[in-house]
Design a protein around this motif. Sequence first.
Motif, PDB file in Angstrom:
ATOM      1  N   THR A  33      -3.426  62.016  66.331  1.00  0.00           N
ATOM      2  CA  THR A  33      -3.469  61.724  64.904  1.00  0.00           C
ATOM      3  C   THR A  33      -3.665  63.017  64.138  1.00  0.00           C
ATOM      4  O   THR A  33      -4.400  63.902  64.578  1.00  0.00           O
ATOM      5  CB  THR A  33      -4.601  60.745  64.578  1.00  0.00           C
ATOM      6  OG1 THR A  33      -5.838  61.292  65.035  1.00  0.00           O
ATOM      7  CG2 THR A  33      -4.369  59.419  65.251  1.00  0.00           C
ATOM      8  N   PRO A  34      -3.023  63.143  62.993  1.00  0.00           N
ATOM      9  CA  PRO A  34      -3.184  64.372  62.204  1.00  0.00           C
ATOM     10  C   PRO A  34      -4.613  64.519  61.698  1.00  0.00           C
ATOM     11  O   PRO A  34      -5.289  63.530  61.422  1.00  0.00           O
ATOM     12  CB  PRO A  34      -2.186  64.184  61.053  1.00  0.00           C
ATOM     13  CG  PRO A  34      -1.874  62.730  61.017  1.00  0.00           C
ATOM     14  CD  PRO A  34      -2.080  62.204  62.389  1.00  0.00           C
ATOM     15  N   GLN A  35      -5.076  65.740  61.580  1.00  0.00           N
ATOM     16  CA  GLN A  35      -6.416  66.038  61.101  1.00  0.00           C
ATOM     17  C   GLN A  35      -6.316  66.508  59.646  1.00  0.00           C
ATOM     18  O   GLN A  35      -5.449  67.312  59.302  1.00  0.00           O
ATOM     19  CB  GLN A  35      -7.062  67.121  61.959  1.00  0.00           C
ATOM     20  CG  GLN A  35      -7.129  66.784  63.449  1.00  0.00           C
ATOM     21  CD  GLN A  35      -8.036  65.609  63.731  1.00  0.00           C
ATOM     22  OE1 GLN A  35      -9.170  65.565  63.270  1.00  0.00           O
ATOM     23  NE2 GLN A  35      -7.531  64.641  64.506  1.00  0.00           N
ATOM     24  N   GLU A 194      -9.728  59.700  58.119  1.00  0.00           N
ATOM     25  CA  GLU A 194      -9.863  58.915  59.337  1.00  0.00           C
ATOM     26  C   GLU A 194      -9.898  57.428  58.985  1.00  0.00           C
ATOM     27  O   GLU A 194     -10.401  57.041  57.929  1.00  0.00           O
ATOM     28  CB  GLU A 194     -11.153  59.293  60.071  1.00  0.00           C
ATOM     29  CG  GLU A 194     -11.112  60.664  60.698  1.00  0.00           C
ATOM     30  CD  GLU A 194     -12.391  60.978  61.453  1.00  0.00           C
ATOM     31  OE1 GLU A 194     -13.289  60.094  61.504  1.00  0.00           O
ATOM     32  OE2 GLU A 194     -12.500  62.101  61.986  1.00  0.00           O
ATOM     33  N   LEU A 195      -9.343  56.597  59.867  1.00  0.00           N
ATOM     34  CA  LEU A 195      -9.398  55.167  59.631  1.00  0.00           C
ATOM     35  C   LEU A 195     -10.861  54.714  59.636  1.00  0.00           C
ATOM     36  O   LEU A 195     -11.658  55.165  60.456  1.00  0.00           O
ATOM     37  CB  LEU A 195      -8.623  54.415  60.710  1.00  0.00           C
ATOM     38  CG  LEU A 195      -7.103  54.614  60.711  1.00  0.00           C
ATOM     39  CD1 LEU A 195      -6.485  53.866  61.883  1.00  0.00           C
ATOM     40  CD2 LEU A 195      -6.476  54.164  59.402  1.00  0.00           C
ATOM     41  N   LYS A 326      11.111  66.561  56.999  1.00  0.00           N
ATOM     42  CA  LYS A 326      10.399  67.261  58.063  1.00  0.00           C
ATOM     43  C   LYS A 326       9.277  66.415  58.658  1.00  0.00           C
ATOM     44  O   LYS A 326       9.320  66.018  59.808  1.00  0.00           O
ATOM     45  CB  LYS A 326       9.831  68.586  57.516  1.00  0.00           C
ATOM     46  CG  LYS A 326      10.891  69.555  57.021  1.00  0.00           C
ATOM     47  CD  LYS A 326      10.254  70.807  56.432  1.00  0.00           C
ATOM     48  CE  LYS A 326      11.313  71.757  55.882  1.00  0.00           C
ATOM     49  NZ  LYS A 326      10.689  72.954  55.253  1.00  0.00           N
ATOM     50  N   LYS A 327       8.271  66.136  57.867  1.00  0.00           N
ATOM     51  CA  LYS A 327       7.074  65.470  58.372  1.00  0.00           C
ATOM     52  C   LYS A 327       7.307  63.981  58.590  1.00  0.00           C
ATOM     53  O   LYS A 327       7.805  63.287  57.702  1.00  0.00           O
ATOM     54  CB  LYS A 327       5.914  65.675  57.397  1.00  0.00           C
ATOM     55  CG  LYS A 327       5.484  67.124  57.235  1.00  0.00           C
ATOM     56  CD  LYS A 327       4.357  67.225  56.209  1.00  0.00           C
ATOM     57  CE  LYS A 327       3.947  68.676  55.992  1.00  0.00           C
ATOM     58  NZ  LYS A 327       2.914  68.794  54.932  1.00  0.00           N
ATOM     59  N   LYS A 328       6.938  63.539  59.765  1.00  0.00           N
ATOM     60  CA  LYS A 328       6.954  62.096  60.037  1.00  0.00           C
ATOM     61  C   LYS A 328       5.645  61.510  59.536  1.00  0.00           C
ATOM     62  O   LYS A 328       4.560  62.012  59.845  1.00  0.00           O
ATOM     63  CB  LYS A 328       7.116  61.833  61.532  1.00  0.00           C
ATOM     64  CG  LYS A 328       7.262  60.364  61.874  1.00  0.00           C
ATOM     65  CD  LYS A 328       7.536  60.153  63.345  1.00  0.00           C
ATOM     66  CE  LYS A 328       6.295  60.330  64.174  1.00  0.00           C
ATOM     67  NZ  LYS A 328       6.477  59.882  65.574  1.00  0.00           N
ATOM     68  N   MET A 329       5.717  60.432  58.745  1.00  0.00           N
ATOM     69  CA  MET A 329       4.525  59.824  58.168  1.00  0.00           C
ATOM     70  C   MET A 329       4.684  58.322  58.111  1.00  0.00           C
ATOM     71  O   MET A 329       5.802  57.790  58.134  1.00  0.00           O
ATOM     72  CB  MET A 329       4.270  60.359  56.754  1.00  0.00           C
ATOM     73  CG  MET A 329       5.476  60.257  55.839  1.00  0.00           C
ATOM     74  SD  MET A 329       5.142  60.733  54.146  1.00  0.00           S
ATOM     75  CE  MET A 329       4.767  59.135  53.441  1.00  0.00           C
ATOM     76  N   SER A 330       3.574  57.623  58.074  1.00  0.00           N
ATOM     77  CA  SER A 330       3.608  56.175  57.938  1.00  0.00           C
ATOM     78  C   SER A 330       3.957  55.795  56.512  1.00  0.00           C
ATOM     79  O   SER A 330       3.401  56.343  55.549  1.00  0.00           O
ATOM     80  CB  SER A 330       2.240  55.581  58.304  1.00  0.00           C
ATOM     81  OG  SER A 330       1.968  55.754  59.675  1.00  0.00           O
ATOM     82  N   ASN A 331       4.864  54.864  56.378  1.00  0.00           N
ATOM     83  CA  ASN A 331       5.248  54.363  55.069  1.00  0.00           C
ATOM     84  C   ASN A 331       4.125  53.469  54.543  1.00  0.00           C
ATOM     85  O   ASN A 331       3.749  52.501  55.185  1.00  0.00           O
ATOM     86  CB  ASN A 331       6.553  53.566  55.204  1.00  0.00           C
ATOM     87  CG  ASN A 331       7.162  53.215  53.871  1.00  0.00           C
ATOM     88  OD1 ASN A 331       6.482  53.071  52.870  1.00  0.00           O
ATOM     89  ND2 ASN A 331       8.481  53.059  53.870  1.00  0.00           N
TER      90      ASN A 331
END
Length: 523
Positions: A33-35, A194-195, A326-331
């Motif tokens: 997970t990204p920080q 963070e979740l 570029k960046k993969k991210m959650s929609n």
Amino acid sequence: MRNQRTMTAIVTMSLALVLALAGCSSEPAEPQTPQFKTKLATDEIRNSAFKAEFPLHYETYERNNESEIMTEYGGSVPYNKHDNVNPLPEGYKHAQPYLKNLWLGYPFSYEYRAARGHTHAMKDILNIDRLNRYGEKAGLPATCWNCKTAKMNVWLKAEGDGFWAKDFNQFRDQVDLADDTIGCANCHDPSNMELRLYSVPLQDYLKASGKDFKTLPRNDQRALVCGQCHVEYYFQDKSFGPAKKPVFPWTEGMDPEQVYTYYKTKGDTTIPGFEGNFVDWVHPVSQTPMLKAQHPEYETWQNGIHGAAGVTCADCHMSYTRLDGKKKMSNHHWTSPLKDPELRACRQCHTDKSPDYLRERVLFTQDKVWEQLLIAQEISVKAHEAIRLAAEFAGDKPANYDQLMIDAREMCRKGQFFWDLISAENSVGFHNPTKALNTLAQSQRYSQQAVDIAVEAAAFTTGQALAGDIKKIVPPIMKHSRELQMDPAHLASHPWFKYLPLLPKAEKVWDENRRLVPAAASN
């Protein structure tokens, strides 16, 4: 020598191939997970505060404002969910005409509309007729704010467990319609993204189960942040803890029979035959102590085909996207994957299937579930009518009449609750087709048992009155609201309305979060 070198090379290549294949067959590592380290405080709840930090995520979040995109069985237009006569936006072909009948005497009977995007949650709850806008008090507790705003963190810190039982309207003028609606802080710690869980009932459940959210697998966390609200829950009776505090009824299990069993020992009611049961309200026509299901997406999904395979809510409803190339991210446009003509969320896994094929399979399931849902709904209506006739039966009653009436009401309560679990669940069965169809089959069985027992209680004299098309015996209630219940002419317009009290005439006190009538001076 040459042959020996060749053999050595072959063995080396074979060993490398075996190791490679072994690597392919091992369990995939969880994605890293990204920080993040933001400039936001941990207690920041304003949605607008996140825009500068995460402009691309926020761009997708704002797409939740869309309210005109429909799928076959749902979408974002807030039509009346009982109206299958009028066209959108007032009604829609896939509506259940008996909702107002089945919830009569309970606030849901005044208004129940299709949900819009999460960004509309605050505005919609402040306008819904379920919360009384014609008086100082809403008639429902502050608990109703729980799944509409991250401001719950602020209120609970100030009020403690005393918050839950306060009246909803007490907090109307403390909210901002845009910044306080469901958003980033409902799922993330603003300081590091963070979740996290803001939901007290889910925190309580995990603690009682000996689980720590922070140490759960990432996929479990991703599902549970949605499961904070997309669940069945109830407002606790005061004998069991803080009054009106929301509780998840999961200690027996998450399937309908287990949840129903849970409710049989978690209430303060003293109604004969139902002592100790939890009761949401008593239906005025059949005098049945009822349960109102919420929206059990999490419970339905978790042992369905996708849930059992480890596919989480976010995989389908927040699929990955690349907005900057570029960046993969959650929609963060939380919506149905069917709204995408290409069904890209589905085809992340079903790579060999076309969008048309996948959409057809979804609709195949939903068509079958919807058909059974309407049947279950009608038998529930017949159960209430059968019990009403038996309660008003003036002839010679069977010796066990009182027990028969208790049994009939028990089956009516159970049958309607099972129907409601699928009716309120927002996938029309797709999250778990097997459970959905089984639950509706059980609903039909229990409701029919209620009819049969009530007919027996009336010495078998009411069978003929209940034969035939239920829509002719008990017409669907198409119009009903708090304002209409102030009108005697309205209460004379349907045979079931005679069991409702006439409400006193009143002017509207609240318009969304604005007071229209000055508060009464305190003594």
